[in-house]
Design a protein around this motif. Structure first.
Motif, PDB file in Angstrom:
ATOM      1  N   VAL A 595       0.766  -1.358   0.451  1.00  0.00           N
ATOM      2  CA  VAL A 595       0.278  -0.179  -0.258  1.00  0.00           C
ATOM      3  C   VAL A 595       0.962   1.256  -0.132  1.00  0.00           C
ATOM      4  O   VAL A 595       0.603   2.251  -0.888  1.00  0.00           O
ATOM      5  N   PHE A 596       2.148   0.989   0.299  1.00  0.00           N
ATOM      6  CA  PHE A 596       2.743   2.272   0.736  1.00  0.00           C
ATOM      7  C   PHE A 596       3.428   2.261  -0.834  1.00  0.00           C
ATOM      8  O   PHE A 596       5.277   3.289  -1.108  1.00  0.00           O
ATOM      9  N   ASP A 597       3.203   1.699  -1.786  1.00  0.00           N
ATOM     10  CA  ASP A 597       4.233   1.908  -2.678  1.00  0.00           C
ATOM     11  C   ASP A 597       3.850   2.449  -3.906  1.00  0.00           C
ATOM     12  O   ASP A 597       2.644   2.615  -3.544  1.00  0.00           O
ATOM     13  N   ARG A 598       4.443   3.550  -3.975  1.00  0.00           N
ATOM     14  CA  ARG A 598       4.372   3.957  -5.523  1.00  0.00           C
ATOM     15  C   ARG A 598       3.435   3.876  -6.858  1.00  0.00           C
ATOM     16  O   ARG A 598       3.776   2.796  -7.447  1.00  0.00           O
ATOM     17  N   GLY A 599       2.113   4.408  -6.532  1.00  0.00           N
ATOM     18  CA  GLY A 599       1.203   4.444  -8.029  1.00  0.00           C
ATOM     19  C   GLY A 599       0.017   2.955  -7.340  1.00  0.00           C
ATOM     20  O   GLY A 599      -0.586   3.171  -8.227  1.00  0.00           O
ATOM     21  N   PHE A 609      -0.715   7.999  -4.603  1.00  0.00           N
ATOM     22  CA  PHE A 609       0.873   8.581  -4.052  1.00  0.00           C
ATOM     23  C   PHE A 609       0.528   8.862  -2.658  1.00  0.00           C
ATOM     24  O   PHE A 609       0.822   9.353  -2.435  1.00  0.00           O
ATOM     25  N   GLY A 610      -0.987   8.465  -2.588  1.00  0.00           N
ATOM     26  CA  GLY A 610      -1.437   9.304  -1.014  1.00  0.00           C
ATOM     27  C   GLY A 610      -0.903   8.770  -0.033  1.00  0.00           C
ATOM     28  O   GLY A 610      -0.265   9.261   1.050  1.00  0.00           O
ATOM     29  N   LEU A 611      -0.739   6.962   0.070  1.00  0.00           N
ATOM     30  CA  LEU A 611       0.042   6.292   0.958  1.00  0.00           C
ATOM     31  C   LEU A 611       1.629   6.708   1.269  1.00  0.00           C
ATOM     32  O   LEU A 611       1.974   6.292   1.748  1.00  0.00           O
ATOM     33  N   VAL A 614       2.291  10.041   2.475  1.00  0.00           N
ATOM     34  CA  VAL A 614       2.690   9.219   3.977  1.00  0.00           C
ATOM     35  C   VAL A 614       3.775   9.198   4.687  1.00  0.00           C
ATOM     36  O   VAL A 614       4.449   8.903   5.769  1.00  0.00           O
ATOM     37  N   GLU A 615       4.238   7.953   4.244  1.00  0.00           N
ATOM     38  CA  GLU A 615       5.308   7.018   4.728  1.00  0.00           C
ATOM     39  C   GLU A 615       6.754   8.370   4.225  1.00  0.00           C
ATOM     40  O   GLU A 615       7.562   8.187   4.929  1.00  0.00           O
ATOM     41  N   VAL A 616       6.362   8.912   3.024  1.00  0.00           N
ATOM     42  CA  VAL A 616       8.112   9.753   3.028  1.00  0.00           C
ATOM     43  C   VAL A 616       7.891  10.380   4.287  1.00  0.00           C
ATOM     44  O   VAL A 616       8.561  11.030   4.690  1.00  0.00           O
ATOM     45  N   GLU A 624       8.224   6.079  12.299  1.00  0.00           N
ATOM     46  CA  GLU A 624       7.248   4.689  11.479  1.00  0.00           C
ATOM     47  C   GLU A 624       6.510   4.692  11.373  1.00  0.00           C
ATOM     48  O   GLU A 624       5.641   5.021  12.062  1.00  0.00           O
ATOM     49  N   VAL A 625       5.079   3.919  10.148  1.00  0.00           N
ATOM     50  CA  VAL A 625       4.057   3.465   9.917  1.00  0.00           C
ATOM     51  C   VAL A 625       4.153   2.210  10.110  1.00  0.00           C
ATOM     52  O   VAL A 625       4.939   1.303   8.885  1.00  0.00           O
TER      53      VAL A 625
END
Length: 642
Positions: A595-599, A609-611, A614-616, A624-625
């Motif tokens: 889910v944190f991967d771009r795209g 790219f929303g999540l 978030v991670e960035v 840490e998320v």
């Protein structure tokens, strides 16, 4: 022996004292009293006594006529040791006990006991007197050494020594602490420090040489070891990676004379230790040092192990007898140890290893910072790509079509304002990314307030926000914290519904959002206020049951959506951070890592790219998320400080 006390400086003629004691105290100036007494006491010995004397008192008293001076400390001077000392000195001054031995006896005592190689030579370079240490050095008795010269004892350097001493006698200039290297009978390199001065007779004529030599091998080796380590440690600082530092750290000691083998225990991301040493050091190094290194890494303090003991912490090197291994912590990186491989670990080696460990830790800290910076730069490049391509391109298309839209000016104005806000946000984010700074000024921020502000910026007609009472605060960049929450809330609203919304509901929601006067939509969206009084879970449930929605949205819900429910989003506190949870459909376990991967997105209109943002943002703060299931089966994002 008779002791008599007098109140005045004048001594009665009938007294005929052997010794006069003059005190220096609050009501008697000892120096002045010594001057006056010494002028009229005849042959009596004058002793000045002072408690807690000032600097220079003894010198001034001697020059004023005192034969002896006794200075006592301000505390504990009545101890038996001091009492005996004072009594002995007064008896000696009064002539009641034997005086010191004559000069010949004292000189002989000196030569017998001093550990330095003391010698006296005549003008021809023959030894006239030597210390016991000097004769032992040559393997001869003191008597056997008398009359010999350096030509017999050190033929290889005899001429050099003779020329040096002739120059001293001719110029009258001494040499002081001259360090020289030589090789002993066992083939070992050694160093000595020599001082020589001209020897003069009673008339001041130079008649030979006096001097002393002391062994400074250990001091010299320690200095050489220390200099080598400092020089070599520059390679540590220049090392770019953790692996390179490990290689250099284990290799350097092999080039340092007399330094024991070094073993490194390096901690990985999971806290597991791996052990490294120089090639050829031998497996025994690991066997002797492993438990000591583990203890030092865990306790974060210096630890030693004797030959037959368990590893234990220690405070000073003096506590160690014959350590088999000594280890020093490297912070969270692990530990560095030195191990006895047959030559022993002496005090200087332990001290040197401690200095070396500090240098290794500094290098590892520096490499970790460089790695974090490199990772951050990679994230910045990715972030800039997200903003400049994935966001700006569809934004430009929307702004282009907006110019062609023929609709209610108020609706067009709302759309234009929203697009302008996105445009400004894109510019800001792109600037931050390209300037190399995602996170700016950091300070304590109320998570409840941030959640309310972030909620106000979103279309949340299909959701309810609940902020727990104990959510607390977090050190963060305010703008980036708001952006992180906005993305988490948007993800919950867009993906958390238990049933995809019909077009009728979407139309109703969009119409309500576009019209600021739509009170029905505002009532349906329970977002809490910007004040700290956010809704409790019980209040939110009550409002869900009683809050009126717009008629259009109610109709859409009743006729088109069946069992569709609003998504309930909860913001709560953790011991080391906070969480955002929803009661939606959740995320399958096999997709949680993606889910944190771009795209990545499951919504047909999602950007993917929303999540990732978030991670960035979280990573840039050092957080840490983690994604887990909420209690209701939805998604729960946990943000923790490291």
């Amino acid at each position: 022996m008779t002791i008599r006390h007098v109140d005045s400086i004048s001594v009665p003629e009938s007294a005929d004292p052997d010794c006069i004691v003059v005190p220096d105290c609050s009501d008697v100036d000892g120096i002045e009293a010594v001057r006056r007494v010494s002028d009229n006491v005849g042959s009596a010995t004058v002793v000045a006594v002072a408690v807690d004397a000032s600097d220079g008192f003894a010198r001034t008293a001697k020059r004023s006529g005192a034969d002896d001076v006794i200075c006592l400390p301000s505390k504990d001077w009545t101890d038996d040791t001091f009492v005996d000392l004072v009594a002995e000195r007064l008896l000696h001054a009064a002539g009641e006990i034997e005086p010191f031995a004559d000069e010949a006896v004292l000189l002989d005592d000196l030569l017998d006991n001093i550990p330095h190689r003391v010698f006296v030579k005549n003008e021809y370079g023959q030894f006239a007197a030597v210390s016991e240490a000097k004769s032992d050095h040559y393997g001869l008795s003191r008597e056997e050494l008398i009359g010999l010269t350096d030509f017999e004892l050190a033929p290889d350097i005899g001429m050099d020594l003779r020329q040096e001493e002739v120059a001293i006698m001719e110029t009258g200039e001494p040499i002081v602490n001259k360090v020289e290297e030589y090789t002993d009978d066992d083939g070992r390199r050694r160093w000595v420090s020599t001082t020589k001065a001209p020897r003069r007779d009673d008339g001041g004529e130079v008649v030979g040489i006096v001097g002393s030599t002391r062994d400074v091998t250990e001091q010299r080796r320690h200095e050489k070891m220390l200099n080598t380590v400092h020089t070599a440690s520059r390679r540590l600082v220049a090392s770019e990676s953790r692996d390179e530092i490990v290689d250099v750290a284990t290799e350097i000691p092999t080039a340092v004379p007399d330094m024991p083998t070094v073993v490194l225990a390096i901690s990985d991301a999971g806290g597991e230790l791996s052990f490294e040493t120089a090639p050829g050091a031998g497996i025994d190094s690991f066997a002797q040092c492993t438990s000591t290194l583990e203890a030092s890494s865990e306790l974060r303090e210096a630890v030693a192990v004797e030959a037959t003991e368990e590893p234990r912490p220690y405070d000073t090197v003096d506590e160690l007898d014959t350590p088999a291994c000594v280890a020093f912590p490297l912070g969270h990186h692990g530990a560095l140890g030195v191990v006895d491989t047959g030559e022993g670990i002496d005090e200087s080696a332990v001290e040197l290893a401690e200095v070396f460990a500090a240098n290794v830790r500094t290098a590892l800290d520096s490499a970790a910072r460089k790695e974090r910076l490199s990772n951050q730069n990679e994230r910045l490049e990715e972030f800039a790509g997200i903003v400049s391509h994935d966001l700006r391109n569809p934004l430009s298309v929307a702004q282009g079509y907006l110019e062609l839209l023929d609709a209610d000016p108020e609706i067009v104005g709302e759309i234009e304002a929203a697009l302008d806000r996105i445009d400004r946000m894109s510019d800001d984010l792109l600037t931050l990314a390209r300037d190399g700074e995602i996170v700016g000024e950091v300070g304590p921020e109320s998570i409840a307030d941030a959640a309310a502000l972030a909620w106000d910026t979103l279309d949340t007609a299909e959701a309810t926000l609940v902020v727990e009472d104990d959510v607390g605060s977090i050190n963060a960049d305010r703008d980036r914290l708001l952006e992180l929450l906005e993305n988490l809330f948007s993800n919950a609203v867009e993906h958390g519904s238990t049933n995809p919304a019909s077009q009728a509901q979407q139309d109703a929601v969009e119409h309500s959002y576009a019209n600021p006067a739509s009170h029905a939509q505002q009532d349906a969206v329970e977002h809490g206020s910007t004040s700290p009084d956010s809704y409790t879970p019980q209040e939110a449930e009550a409002r869900d049951a009683s809050s009126p929605a717009s008629q259009a949205q109610q109709d859409a819900t009743q006729h088109n959506l069946g069992d569709t429910e609003h998504v309930r989003i909860t913001v709560g506190g953790l011991e080391d951070g906070f969480y955002v949870a929803d009661d939606g459909i959740g995320i399958p376990d096999d997709e949680k890592e993606d889910v944190f991967d771009r795209g990545y997105t499951t919504h047909e209109d999602g950007t993917g790219f929303g999540l990732r943002i978030v991670e960035v943002i979280a990573s840039a703060h050092g957080w840490e998320v983690d994604l887990v299931d909420s209690e209701s089966g939805g998604a729960r994002f946990e943000i923790r400080t490291r």
